[in-house]
Design a protein around this motif. Sequence first.
Motif, mmCIF file in Angstrom:
data_model
loop_
_atom_site.group_PDB
_atom_site.id
_atom_site.type_symbol
_atom_site.label_atom_id
_atom_site.label_comp_id
_atom_site.label_asym_id
_atom_site.label_seq_id
_atom_site.Cartn_x
_atom_site.Cartn_y
_atom_site.Cartn_z
ATOM 1 N N UNK A 31 47.220 11.501 54.031
ATOM 2 C CA UNK A 31 45.858 12.018 54.027
ATOM 3 C C UNK A 31 44.906 10.944 53.512
ATOM 4 N N UNK A 32 43.603 11.199 53.753
ATOM 5 C CA UNK A 32 42.624 10.265 53.225
ATOM 6 C C UNK A 32 42.595 10.365 51.712
ATOM 7 N N UNK A 86 42.460 7.715 63.166
ATOM 8 C CA UNK A 86 42.110 7.914 64.571
ATOM 9 C C UNK A 86 40.661 8.383 64.691
ATOM 10 N N UNK A 87 39.943 7.841 65.650
ATOM 11 C CA UNK A 87 38.564 8.243 65.915
ATOM 12 C C UNK A 87 38.491 8.825 67.327
ATOM 13 N N UNK A 88 38.067 10.067 67.468
ATOM 14 C CA UNK A 88 38.013 10.689 68.805
ATOM 15 C C UNK A 88 37.045 9.968 69.732
ATOM 16 N N UNK A 93 36.958 16.318 70.527
ATOM 17 C CA UNK A 93 37.167 16.751 69.143
ATOM 18 C C UNK A 93 38.597 16.422 68.723
ATOM 19 N N UNK A 94 38.840 16.259 67.430
ATOM 20 C CA UNK A 94 40.229 16.199 66.972
ATOM 21 C C UNK A 94 40.958 17.483 67.381
ATOM 22 N N UNK A 95 42.229 17.367 67.698
ATOM 23 C CA UNK A 95 43.028 18.518 68.126
ATOM 24 C C UNK A 95 43.997 18.880 67.009
ATOM 25 N N UNK A 96 43.924 20.118 66.549
ATOM 26 C CA UNK A 96 44.811 20.615 65.498
ATOM 27 C C UNK A 96 45.860 21.516 66.144
ATOM 28 N N UNK A 159 36.295 15.055 57.767
ATOM 29 C CA UNK A 159 35.800 13.967 56.922
ATOM 30 C C UNK A 159 36.359 12.618 57.387
ATOM 31 N N UNK A 160 37.644 12.576 57.702
ATOM 32 C CA UNK A 160 38.279 11.314 58.072
ATOM 33 C C UNK A 160 37.812 10.806 59.432
ATOM 34 N N UNK A 161 37.590 11.731 60.370
ATOM 35 C CA UNK A 161 37.252 11.323 61.738
ATOM 36 C C UNK A 161 35.752 11.254 61.984
#
Length: 338
Positions: A31-32, A86-88, A93-96, A159-161
């Motif tokens: 995690x960040x 990773x940057x989308x 969008x980020x995929x969860x 926050x991270x992306x």
Amino acid sequence: MRSKKFAAILASLTTVAATAFAGVSAAPAHAVEGDAPVPPEITMPGSPDGIPSAGNGPQKLFTYPASLYSLAHPGTNPQGANDFGCKPREGDNPVVLLPGTNSDAYASWSMYSPKLTKLGYCVFSPNFNGLKALPNFAYTGDIRVSAKAVAGFVDRILEATGSTKVDIIGWSQGGGPLPNYYITKLGGDKKVDKLIALAPSNHGVGPKAVSAFVNKAVDQTKHEQIETAFAKANIASYEQQLGSSRFNKELYGNGPVTRPGIKYTIIEGRYDDTVVPFTNAFLYEPGVTNILVQNICPSDHASHINFTYDVNVYQMAVNALDPDQAKPVVCAPQPFLG
């Protein structure tokens, strides 16, 4: 006599959840920095702060080999998942990926994660709130608690992306009550763009006789005793996913569970042997597209347990993820695996 009856109920409830019995490579995901730690009681082996950190596992083609591998290698990460650097791409969008009951990130998503990563998506999948003695049995505990953990996980991803919303692909509990509780009760309606639900346990799992007995035939005192016993064993989600449970009524019994602005896609097969009847998966509410697999691929006989390894369902999920680039589904016969 009373203990024998309870043992029978427990055995039946265990069968209705999606079961997962069954060399590690690459660097573990992290995690960040500065993330609030996940409470230790809901942390799974090999997954500090919910993040699978025991290295990437091989891609599997069926659920049982994936589950066995996950049991032998606690905290295995699905290939490509949980890269917080990773940057989308623009417009994505980020995929969860949210697992089902009695499953974890790797057992549920060892096929999806590397495929979606190759398509260019930033993919994330957490492990929370399960049975530490069986490290591949996540998401057995109270769904409310799991949803709070997922809420924190989504916040870390955003926050991270640098993203404002995520897309969720979830299976069973992870496509139904878990994300819907997050969306309706914990502010997820402002952070979710799409919910793509694979065989979600929205209106309850079977068998109906068990649900009717636990929630209707026994008096309130015995009902509360059953709930308490399940909660102490950290298997509350088994009882909560019965169609007439108090949790189910709380979540689905007070008007529409969908929220404006979120695009919902539900994909279900008629051979589901856990969400019984299979129509319990569907929501007939605003913003929902319900897809019956056999209307597109008649030769698909996939059961609940192997639904995240169904190549036809995968294509439908990808189309829902990016409808502007949707392609015709190339159907392949799928066996029933009970």
